[in-house]
Design a protein around this motif. Structure first.
Motif, PDB file in Angstrom:
ATOM      1  N   SER A 324     -15.156  -9.705  47.391  1.00  6.06           N
ATOM      2  CA  SER A 324     -15.756 -11.035  47.422  1.00  6.06           C
ATOM      3  C   SER A 324     -17.066 -11.074  46.653  1.00  6.06           C
ATOM      4  O   SER A 324     -17.316 -11.994  45.860  1.00  6.06           O
ATOM      5  CB  SER A 324     -15.980 -11.450  48.881  1.00  6.06           C
ATOM      6  OG  SER A 324     -16.685 -12.669  48.950  1.00  6.06           O
ATOM      7  N   CYS A 325     -17.900 -10.050  46.848  1.00  9.52           N
ATOM      8  CA  CYS A 325     -19.193 -10.012  46.153  1.00  9.52           C
ATOM      9  C   CYS A 325     -19.011  -9.797  44.656  1.00  9.52           C
ATOM     10  O   CYS A 325     -19.758 -10.376  43.841  1.00  9.52           O
ATOM     11  CB  CYS A 325     -20.071  -8.897  46.746  1.00  9.52           C
ATOM     12  SG  CYS A 325     -20.660  -9.249  48.412  1.00  9.52           S
ATOM     13  N   ILE A 326     -18.040  -8.991  44.271  1.00 15.40           N
ATOM     14  CA  ILE A 326     -17.772  -8.788  42.850  1.00 15.40           C
ATOM     15  C   ILE A 326     -17.324 -10.090  42.208  1.00 15.40           C
ATOM     16  O   ILE A 326     -17.762 -10.443  41.101  1.00 15.40           O
ATOM     17  CB  ILE A 326     -16.719  -7.679  42.655  1.00 15.40           C
ATOM     18  CG1 ILE A 326     -17.318  -6.300  42.989  1.00 15.40           C
ATOM     19  CG2 ILE A 326     -16.188  -7.673  41.223  1.00 15.40           C
ATOM     20  CD1 ILE A 326     -16.314  -5.168  42.953  1.00 15.40           C
ATOM     21  N   LEU A 327     -16.445 -10.829  42.892  1.00 17.74           N
ATOM     22  CA  LEU A 327     -15.992 -12.113  42.356  1.00 17.74           C
ATOM     23  C   LEU A 327     -17.146 -13.092  42.222  1.00 17.74           C
ATOM     24  O   LEU A 327     -17.258 -13.826  41.229  1.00 17.74           O
ATOM     25  CB  LEU A 327     -14.900 -12.696  43.257  1.00 17.74           C
ATOM     26  CG  LEU A 327     -13.548 -11.967  43.240  1.00 17.74           C
ATOM     27  CD1 LEU A 327     -12.607 -12.551  44.281  1.00 17.74           C
ATOM     28  CD2 LEU A 327     -12.920 -12.040  41.851  1.00 17.74           C
ATOM     29  N   MET A 328     -18.037 -13.117  43.229  1.00 19.94           N
ATOM     30  CA  MET A 328     -19.195 -14.004  43.144  1.00 19.94           C
ATOM     31  C   MET A 328     -20.113 -13.595  41.997  1.00 19.94           C
ATOM     32  O   MET A 328     -20.658 -14.427  41.289  1.00 19.94           O
ATOM     33  CB  MET A 328     -19.961 -13.993  44.474  1.00 19.94           C
ATOM     34  CG  MET A 328     -19.277 -14.771  45.584  1.00 19.94           C
ATOM     35  SD  MET A 328     -20.322 -14.998  47.043  1.00 19.94           S
ATOM     36  CE  MET A 328     -20.393 -13.327  47.680  1.00 19.94           C
ATOM     37  N   MET A 329     -20.293 -12.292  41.807  1.00 17.31           N
ATOM     38  CA  MET A 329     -21.161 -11.802  40.735  1.00 17.31           C
ATOM     39  C   MET A 329     -20.600 -12.171  39.367  1.00 17.31           C
ATOM     40  O   MET A 329     -21.354 -12.440  38.422  1.00 17.31           O
ATOM     41  CB  MET A 329     -21.322 -10.281  40.852  1.00 17.31           C
ATOM     42  CG  MET A 329     -22.396  -9.707  39.967  1.00 17.31           C
ATOM     43  SD  MET A 329     -22.618  -7.948  40.269  1.00 17.31           S
ATOM     44  CE  MET A 329     -24.264  -7.716  39.599  1.00 17.31           C
ATOM     45  N   LEU A 330     -19.274 -12.211  39.275  1.00 14.68           N
ATOM     46  CA  LEU A 330     -18.627 -12.559  38.016  1.00 14.68           C
ATOM     47  C   LEU A 330     -18.427 -14.067  37.868  1.00 14.68           C
ATOM     48  O   LEU A 330     -17.812 -14.529  36.910  1.00 14.68           O
ATOM     49  CB  LEU A 330     -17.267 -11.851  37.909  1.00 14.68           C
ATOM     50  CG  LEU A 330     -17.316 -10.318  37.857  1.00 14.68           C
ATOM     51  CD1 LEU A 330     -15.910  -9.743  37.849  1.00 14.68           C
ATOM     52  CD2 LEU A 330     -18.101  -9.846  36.633  1.00 14.68           C
ATOM     53  N   GLY A 331     -18.939 -14.839  38.853  1.00 14.32           N
ATOM     54  CA  GLY A 331     -18.816 -16.289  38.795  1.00 14.32           C
ATOM     55  C   GLY A 331     -17.433 -16.801  39.080  1.00 14.32           C
ATOM     56  O   GLY A 331     -17.043 -17.866  38.601  1.00 14.32           O
ATOM     57  N   MET A 332     -16.686 -16.047  39.912  1.00 11.44           N
ATOM     58  CA  MET A 332     -15.292 -16.427  40.198  1.00 11.44           C
ATOM     59  C   MET A 332     -15.096 -16.792  41.660  1.00 11.44           C
ATOM     60  O   MET A 332     -13.988 -16.733  42.194  1.00 11.44           O
ATOM     61  CB  MET A 332     -14.357 -15.286  39.813  1.00 11.44           C
ATOM     62  CG  MET A 332     -14.438 -14.908  38.350  1.00 11.44           C
ATOM     63  SD  MET A 332     -13.505 -13.414  37.943  1.00 11.44           S
ATOM     64  CE  MET A 332     -11.835 -13.939  38.312  1.00 11.44           C
ATOM     65  N   GLY A 333     -16.182 -17.158  42.367  1.00  9.97           N
ATOM     66  CA  GLY A 333     -16.073 -17.569  43.764  1.00  9.97           C
ATOM     67  C   GLY A 333     -15.944 -16.405  44.692  1.00  9.97           C
ATOM     68  O   GLY A 333     -16.506 -15.340  44.482  1.00  9.97           O
ATOM     69  N   GLY A 334     -15.183 -16.591  45.778  1.00 11.18           N
ATOM     70  CA  GLY A 334     -14.989 -15.523  46.755  1.00 11.18           C
ATOM     71  C   GLY A 334     -15.699 -15.765  48.052  1.00 11.18           C
ATOM     72  O   GLY A 334     -15.626 -14.965  48.970  1.00 11.18           O
ATOM     73  N   GLY A 335     -16.434 -16.893  48.165  1.00 14.78           N
ATOM     74  CA  GLY A 335     -17.200 -17.147  49.387  1.00 14.78           C
ATOM     75  C   GLY A 335     -16.336 -17.344  50.612  1.00 14.78           C
ATOM     76  O   GLY A 335     -16.639 -16.865  51.701  1.00 14.78           O
ATOM     77  N   GLU A 336     -15.198 -18.093  50.472  1.00 12.18           N
ATOM     78  CA  GLU A 336     -14.342 -18.334  51.625  1.00 12.18           C
ATOM     79  C   GLU A 336     -13.725 -17.053  52.130  1.00 12.18           C
ATOM     80  O   GLU A 336     -13.578 -16.830  53.320  1.00 12.18           O
ATOM     81  CB  GLU A 336     -13.232 -19.331  51.245  1.00 12.18           C
ATOM     82  CG  GLU A 336     -13.769 -20.716  50.933  1.00 12.18           C
ATOM     83  CD  GLU A 336     -12.647 -21.682  50.614  1.00 12.18           C
ATOM     84  OE1 GLU A 336     -11.470 -21.243  50.683  1.00 12.18           O
ATOM     85  OE2 GLU A 336     -12.931 -22.840  50.301  1.00 12.18           O
ATOM     86  N   GLU A 337     -13.357 -16.162  51.195  1.00 15.17           N
ATOM     87  CA  GLU A 337     -12.726 -14.907  51.580  1.00 15.17           C
ATOM     88  C   GLU A 337     -13.682 -14.066  52.402  1.00 15.17           C
ATOM     89  O   GLU A 337     -13.290 -13.368  53.312  1.00 15.17           O
ATOM     90  CB  GLU A 337     -12.297 -14.145  50.328  1.00 15.17           C
ATOM     91  CG  GLU A 337     -11.503 -12.902  50.619  1.00 15.17           C
ATOM     92  CD  GLU A 337     -11.087 -12.179  49.348  1.00 15.17           C
ATOM     93  OE1 GLU A 337     -10.158 -11.355  49.440  1.00 15.17           O
ATOM     94  OE2 GLU A 337     -11.670 -12.438  48.296  1.00 15.17           O
ATOM     95  N   GLU A 338     -15.005 -14.189  52.079  1.00 13.64           N
ATOM     96  CA  GLU A 338     -15.995 -13.397  52.787  1.00 13.64           C
ATOM     97  C   GLU A 338     -16.039 -13.756  54.252  1.00 13.64           C
ATOM     98  O   GLU A 338     -16.182 -12.909  55.121  1.00 13.64           O
ATOM     99  CB  GLU A 338     -17.365 -13.616  52.134  1.00 13.64           C
ATOM    100  CG  GLU A 338     -18.535 -13.014  52.887  1.00 13.64           C
ATOM    101  CD  GLU A 338     -18.453 -11.500  52.943  1.00 13.64           C
ATOM    102  OE1 GLU A 338     -19.101 -10.917  53.840  1.00 13.64           O
ATOM    103  OE2 GLU A 338     -17.758 -10.902  52.127  1.00 13.64           O
ATOM    104  N   SER A 339     -15.920 -15.087  54.566  1.00  8.42           N
ATOM    105  CA  SER A 339     -15.988 -15.486  55.960  1.00  8.42           C
ATOM    106  C   SER A 339     -14.809 -14.964  56.747  1.00  8.42           C
ATOM    107  O   SER A 339     -14.953 -14.534  57.893  1.00  8.42           O
ATOM    108  CB  SER A 339     -16.042 -17.023  56.055  1.00  8.42           C
ATOM    109  OG  SER A 339     -14.877 -17.593  55.503  1.00  8.42           O
ATOM    110  N   THR A 340     -13.605 -14.962  56.168  1.00  6.67           N
ATOM    111  CA  THR A 340     -12.448 -14.428  56.870  1.00  6.67           C
ATOM    112  C   THR A 340     -12.535 -12.924  56.982  1.00  6.67           C
ATOM    113  O   THR A 340     -12.042 -12.328  57.929  1.00  6.67           O
ATOM    114  CB  THR A 340     -11.153 -14.824  56.136  1.00  6.67           C
ATOM    115  OG1 THR A 340     -11.203 -14.303  54.808  1.00  6.67           O
ATOM    116  CG2 THR A 340     -10.994 -16.322  56.077  1.00  6.67           C
ATOM    117  N   THR A 341     -13.183 -12.292  56.008  1.00  7.54           N
ATOM    118  CA  THR A 341     -13.335 -10.844  56.026  1.00  7.54           C
ATOM    119  C   THR A 341     -14.140 -10.394  57.230  1.00  7.54           C
ATOM    120  O   THR A 341     -13.811  -9.420  57.886  1.00  7.54           O
ATOM    121  CB  THR A 341     -14.036 -10.369  54.736  1.00  7.54           C
ATOM    122  OG1 THR A 341     -13.221 -10.682  53.641  1.00  7.54           O
ATOM    123  CG2 THR A 341     -14.283  -8.875  54.773  1.00  7.54           C
ATOM    124  N   SER A 342     -15.220 -11.146  57.526  1.00  6.36           N
ATOM    125  CA  SER A 342     -16.076 -10.753  58.642  1.00  6.36           C
ATOM    126  C   SER A 342     -15.281 -10.733  59.938  1.00  6.36           C
ATOM    127  O   SER A 342     -15.424  -9.833  60.761  1.00  6.36           O
ATOM    128  CB  SER A 342     -17.251 -11.728  58.765  1.00  6.36           C
ATOM    129  OG  SER A 342     -18.035 -11.715  57.591  1.00  6.36           O
TER     130      SER A 342
END
Length: 354
Positions: A324-342
């Protein structure tokens, strides 16, 4: 003159050994530091290995540098497990930048173009990074066992413990990689003579290569593998017991399936990394004087270097938080996945013996 034998003449060069029959008695004229090793294989083989090493260098360097950059940027990645994954990324980066890059240049030139001293440095650095990577895999398994199976009761694995484990991996890696620099075995070109590693071939008592090979096999392969199998088998058992006790819980059942899949991939990845290399070294030690295809020495070495690519794929890119953080760093989102990951991580971490 025989190129592979047990009784070594006194006038052989100290910095290389070619384990095949050579057509000339002028052994040094075949030096892997001076001339292309076309007598060992076709140019297609050399260029194919060069292409593979270039792929490992580019992809391995990119993935592991991205992992380090993400950890530096996002504070939420600085957990105890992720510190160990960061340690793994640093070790993989060392292998890809030193081992894979020099191997690429040498395979493209068809001999080790950097010289004897660079061979020793490359052999040491690649072995050091490989051993840190290997022990980091065992530490990750140990950490998961402590956190999920809770064998020590209420003991909490903290970032300080993770850092101590990272120091432990470097100390053990130095114990494994320094001996060839001080006379217990030696670092020489291996296989097609375009990458360097410990001397498995010769039986000169000066180097005691057999004892060093057995030391590496037991200390740096058998012990980590045993640790990984034990810890992950206990993890699977704990999750199965929890899933049985909570049969109505879809999240627990899903966690069991995910962890089972990850365990299989992790163990297989470890074996792909190190089983060919360890098996070949043991075969050579126990079959002195037997001829063998030099590709059997080159391919295992390249497989171990390729761990710089598939280790982060298994342990980092399949880690939803890192991904998720890699996708965010590359500007490809990933925020929603982070919440489910937790939520997923919380479910798995809370699982205990029934």
């Amino acid at each position: 003159m025989r190129g592979f034998h047990n009784d070594l003449p006194d006038d052989l060069p100290e910095d290389f050994w070619i384990p095949v029959t050579l057509p000339s008695k002028n052994f040094t004229s075949y030096s892997p530091f001076l001339v292309p090793q076309d007598h060992l294989g076709g140019s297609g083989m050399f260029y194919a290995m060069a292409g593979f090493m270039l792929f490992v260098f580019v992809v391995g360097t990119g993935i592991n540098m991205l992992t380090i950059a993400c950890t530096a940027k996002y504070k939420k990645l600085r957990s105890h497990l992720n510190y160990i994954l960061l340690n793994l990324a640093v070790a993989n980066l060392l292998v890809s930048c030193v081992g894979s890059f020099t191997a690429f240049c040498s395979f493209a030139s068809r001999y080790f173009i950097f010289g004897a001293l660079a061979c020793k440095i490359e052999g040491f650095m690649a072995t050091l990074g490989g051993m840190v990577s290997l022990w980091s895999l065992a530490v990750i398994a140990f950490e998961r066992w402590l956190v999920i199976c809770k064998p020590l009761g209420n003991f909490i694995f903290k970032p300080d413990h993770a850092m101590a484990c990272c120091v432990f991996t470097w100390v053990f890696a130095l114990l494994a990689s320094v001996p060839p620099l001080v006379g217990w075995s030696r670092y020489i070109p291996e296989g097609l003579q375009c990458s360097c590693g410990p001397d498995w071939y010769t039986t000169n008592n000066k180097y005691n290569n057999e004892s060093y090979v057995m030391f590496l096999f037991c200390f740096c392969f058998a012990v980590p593998l045993t640790t990984i199998i034990f810890c992950y088998s206990q993890l699977l058992f704990t999750l199965k017991m929890a899933a049985k006790a909570q049969a109505e819980s879809a999240s627990t059942q899903k966690a069991e399936r995910e962890v089972t899949r990850m365990v299989v991939v992790m163990v297989m990845g470890f074996l792909v990394c190190w089983m060919p290399y360890a098996s070949f070294a043991l075969w050579v030690v126990n079959n002195r004087g037997q001829p063998f295809d030099l590709r059997l020495a080159t391919i295992p070495s390249c497989f171990s270097k390729a761990s710089a690519v598939y280790n982060p794929i298994i342990y980092i890119l399949l880690n939803k938080q890192f991904r998720s953080c890699i996708l965010m760093m590359l500007g490809m989102g990933g925020g929603e996945e982070e919440s489910t990951t937790s939520q997923s991580v919380t479910e798995v971490t809370k699982v205990g013996p029934a």
